[in-house]
Design a protein around this motif. Structure first.
Motif, PDB file in Angstrom:
ATOM      1  N   GLY A 115       1.737  -2.695   8.618  1.00  0.00           N
ATOM      2  CA  GLY A 115       1.392  -3.978   8.009  1.00  0.00           C
ATOM      3  C   GLY A 115       1.067  -3.896   6.528  1.00  0.00           C
ATOM      4  N   LEU A 170      -0.700  -6.396   3.158  1.00  0.00           N
ATOM      5  CA  LEU A 170      -1.609  -7.513   2.880  1.00  0.00           C
ATOM      6  C   LEU A 170      -1.760  -7.689   1.381  1.00  0.00           C
ATOM      7  N   GLU A 182       2.457 -17.793  -3.429  1.00  0.00           N
ATOM      8  CA  GLU A 182       2.943 -17.599  -2.066  1.00  0.00           C
ATOM      9  C   GLU A 182       4.458 -17.621  -1.920  1.00  0.00           C
ATOM     10  N   ALA A 238       7.146 -11.255   5.874  1.00  0.00           N
ATOM     11  CA  ALA A 238       6.161 -10.754   6.830  1.00  0.00           C
ATOM     12  C   ALA A 238       4.882 -10.240   6.182  1.00  0.00           C
ATOM     13  N   VAL A 239       4.634 -10.585   4.934  1.00  0.00           N
ATOM     14  CA  VAL A 239       3.439 -10.087   4.247  1.00  0.00           C
ATOM     15  C   VAL A 239       2.309 -11.101   4.365  1.00  0.00           C
ATOM     16  N   ARG A 240       1.180 -10.658   4.890  1.00  0.00           N
ATOM     17  CA  ARG A 240       0.016 -11.537   5.001  1.00  0.00           C
ATOM     18  C   ARG A 240      -0.645 -11.704   3.640  1.00  0.00           C
ATOM     19  N   GLN A 241      -1.277 -12.868   3.441  1.00  0.00           N
ATOM     20  CA  GLN A 241      -2.035 -13.118   2.225  1.00  0.00           C
ATOM     21  C   GLN A 241      -3.402 -13.655   2.605  1.00  0.00           C
ATOM     22  N   GLY A 242      -4.413 -13.302   1.850  1.00  0.00           N
ATOM     23  CA  GLY A 242      -5.756 -13.780   2.146  1.00  0.00           C
ATOM     24  C   GLY A 242      -6.716 -13.417   1.029  1.00  0.00           C
ATOM     25  N   ASP A 263     -11.761 -13.925   3.715  1.00  0.00           N
ATOM     26  CA  ASP A 263     -10.984 -13.962   4.959  1.00  0.00           C
ATOM     27  C   ASP A 263     -11.130 -12.656   5.731  1.00  0.00           C
ATOM     28  N   ARG A 289      -9.643  -1.387   4.855  1.00  0.00           N
ATOM     29  CA  ARG A 289      -8.362  -1.900   5.375  1.00  0.00           C
ATOM     30  C   ARG A 289      -7.178  -1.026   4.975  1.00  0.00           C
TER      31      ARG A 289
END
Length: 687
Positions: A239, A241, A254, A264-268, A272, A485
């Motif tokens: 994964g 991020l 974004e 497929a890359v998460r952002q936060g 969060d 993380r």
């Protein structure tokens, strides 16, 4: 070594622009065929069950999205003509081959490439080749577009010593192209020093110090895209991020990765990551600084492990008619061994019952019995062992632990002794007792403390790669939260020490990287400014000696000096007039002001009939003005900016240095022009 094949060179006669347009049309047709092939896939024979069908269906859907042809986005932006193949990774081609460089790979019906992904090794010379080092490239061609239509091209004959080196006009035009909507990719304009960072390996962490307009955010996002290309299978498992400072910023960036085909890359945000409790409260600056201090990690560690106690009695296990006894001293030895191993509190607590049961198992074997693993498991789950473990190594709830630390002065004093001063302890103690975790008005800093305590109890899941943007505003405890993380992965840290606008802002990158757990990271500095006009960055840089002594000022490489004006005003109607003046130009306009000034300016704009947006809302052709509180300006860019009352921006912060840093951020959001309006004197640091 694999060898890429490429379309043969076209005949030298004819209209070059027409030929390039023809190749664009053919490439779009090939991309459309690739998409149709995926859409036509029948998975009924290969999906053995419903779960497999769902997974395959989702993967096919993502592939179809990745193959979308965006009509207003150029399919390719450059071309490389190689002289011959020296047999290196940088030029995997045969003599005379030509490659079109674009955002994604496109091949024809025979599988031959029509467009090469910008991340492929053969594409690298497009960004790095020069007259001094042509990298076996005879010609580099850049393309100019209007919307999605190819309208111009520009050639560099890198291996021709007689040709003079000159600045690319198409490159300058692309950099200065007006902004409407969210941030776009810079894949066509990546510079050699940026490309070096983008293509650095997955194994190491990179920290990028970059002033305003140096493209550090874009570099970080393109690095993610490159790593996903080069290490797709590994990162698909672990994964990725992207962490930004706030929702407005994340909304602004974004669309960059999807435009490059990465979905497929998460952002936060950091909030969060640590959302174990609902945040409803806010700390004053003094309390937030103490709670964000790395020393709090030691206070929490002491508080967690203080729950462990040494046994006063033996453990007696009854099995049938036999009684098996584990002496207290032997139990104490087990506990001390687990403590010495420095493993997570929860993992040690889970290991202790099995250790006790193993001792019982050995006693059984010595007495002539033949117990197996099932007996050991039964003993470990038995009431006697459970009771003993509960007494010496009780379960810890991280939120309840932090609640007690912040509300029980005696408990805090016990575990903060020699770590925090008495005054610091008083600063972080809640003035009133709190009944429960749910009723507490937790702050963002409290949530980070709970995250630290949670990791002491149970290991945090590690990702393969994390991008941390605007990192200079994080506290040491927030760095630790992010570092958890990516303990087994790597990170890209992006920021500018001069733009640190929190009371706990980063003092040095080496210190920050140590808190992140990446002390051996490589620190790179970007000093070439591509976004901010020369006159604007020169004016803003007057603040650097006061906010970040020793930091290298950004040197704008823009040929266009931009528009810059200092404008004394009498009232808010003149601020509105400045906005109207800039809106006559093409592109976006931001009105940036101290947070306390936003209501009055909103009223003035409304009275004048000017429609405006809030940060994070997408600009359109009809509404191109955004009203931006200075506290949310970081990371955002506008073609033109009106900056209202610089002294008010400074005064809104708890101290002058933080205020001047906030002003530095606000001054450097413009890409083409800036008007500074003021009815009071400008800060003396601006000269």
């Amino acid at each position: 070594m694999s060898t890429l094949s490429a379309p043969s060179l076209p005949a030298p006669d004819g209209d070059p622009l027409a030929r390039e347009r023809g190749h664009l049309a053919s490439s779009r047709g090939a991309l459309r065929a690739m998409r149709e092939d995926v859409e036509a896939l029948d998975i009924s024979d290969v999906a053995a069950n419903w779960v497999n069908a769902q997974i395959l269906g989702r993967q096919i859907g993502e592939r179809i999205k990745a193959l979308a042809d965006l009509s207003d986005t150029p399919l390719f932006f450059g071309r490389l003509d190689y002289l011959h193949a020296p047999g290196t990774d940088l030029a995997e081609g045969a003599e005379g081959e030509r490659f079109y460089i674009g955002r994604r790979h496109v091949h024809d019906g025979d599988g031959d490439p029509m467009v090469i992904d910008w991340r492929a090794p053969v594409s690298q010379p497009f960004y790095r080749a020069s007259k001094k080092d042509p990298m076996d490239v005879g010609l580099r061609r850049r393309f100019g577009y209007t919307g999605g239509d190819l309208t111009a091209y520009e050639d560099e004959h890198l291996s021709d010593p007689s040709e003079t080196v000159r600045t690319s006009k198409l490159l300058q035009q692309e950099i200065e192209r007006p902004r409407v909507g969210p941030m776009r990719d810079i894949v066509a304009t990546i510079q050699p020093e940026q490309d070096e960072i983008v293509r650095s390996g997955l194994g190491g962490t990179v920290c990028v110090q970059g002033g305003p307009g140096t493209g550090k955010t874009a570099v970080g996002l393109h690095r993610v895209a490159y790593l996903l290309y080069a290490h797709r299978e590994r990162l698909a498992r672990t994964g990725t991020l992207v962490i930004g400072p706030n929702r407005s910023f994340l909304h602004y960036i974004e669309q960059v990765l999807p435009a490059l085909g990465e979905l497929a890359v998460r952002q936060g945000t950091v909030d969060d990551l640590v959302a174990h409790v609902e945040v409803r409260g806010e700390d004053d600056a003094t309390a937030a600084v103490v709670k964000g201090d790395a020393r709090m990690a030691e206070v929490l560690r002491r508080a967690v492990y203080a729950h462990v106690s040494m046994p006063a009695e033996p453990v007696v296990v009854v099995r049938g008619s036999r009684r098996w006894r584990v002496p207290a001293y032997e139990l104490e030895q087990m506990i001390r061994e687990l403590l010495d191993r420095d493993i997570r509190y929860g993992a040690a607590r889970e290991a202790l019952p099995q250790r006790i049961a193993h001792v019982v198992l050995v006693q059984m074997e010595r007495s002539g019995e033949a117990p197996d693993d099932r007996v050991q498991d039964a003993v470990a789950r038995g009431s006697a062992v459970k009771a003993a473990v509960k007494a010496v190594w009780p379960a810890v709830d991280p939120a309840k632990l932090v609640l007690r630390l912040l509300s029980d002065a005696e408990f805090l004093a016990t575990h903060a002794e020699g770590v925090l001063t008495d005054d610091e302890q008083k600063t972080i103690l809640w003035p009133k007792p709190v009944r429960s975790v749910k009723t507490a008005k937790w702050s963002s800093a409290d949530a980070v403390l709970i995250d630290e305590a949670t990791d002491l109890v149970e290991r945090t899941h590690s990702l393969g790669h994390v991008v941390l943007d605007e990192a200079q505003d994080l506290s040491p405890m927030q760095y630790r939260a992010v570092g958890r993380r990516c303990t087994t992965g790597s990170a890209t840290v992006l920021g500018d020490l001069a733009q640190g606008t929190t009371p706990w802002a980063t003092r040095s990158w080496q210190e920050a990287l140590t808190h992140l757990g990446k002390a051996d990271a490589v620190i790179e500095e970007l000093t070439a400014g591509f976004r901010v006009p020369t006159d604007v960055i020169t004016y803003a840089s007057r603040l650097l000696p006061h906010i970040a002594p020793g930091l290298t000022p950004v040197a704008s490489v823009r040929e266009n000096p931009g528009f810059f004006d200092l404008r004394p005003i009498a009232d808010d109607t003149e601020v509105v007039a400045a906005c109207e003046e800039l809106l006559r130009n093409e592109g976006s306009t931001g009105l940036i002001a101290a947070d306390t000034r936003i209501p009055a300016l909103a009223e003035a704009l409304t009275t004048a009939g000017l429609r405006f947006l809030s940060p994070g809302e997408e600009t359109t052709a009809e509404t191109r003005l955004t009203l931006v509180p200075a506290s949310l300006a970081k990371g955002l860019e506008y073609d033109y900016v009106v900056l209202d009352e610089p002294q008010a921006v400074v005064n809104a912060e708890p101290d002058e240095r933080t205020g001047l840093r906030r002003l530095y951020v606000s001054l450097t959001r413009a890409v083409s022009g800036l008007i500074v309006t003021h009815s009071t004197a400008l800060p003396e640091q601006l000269g």
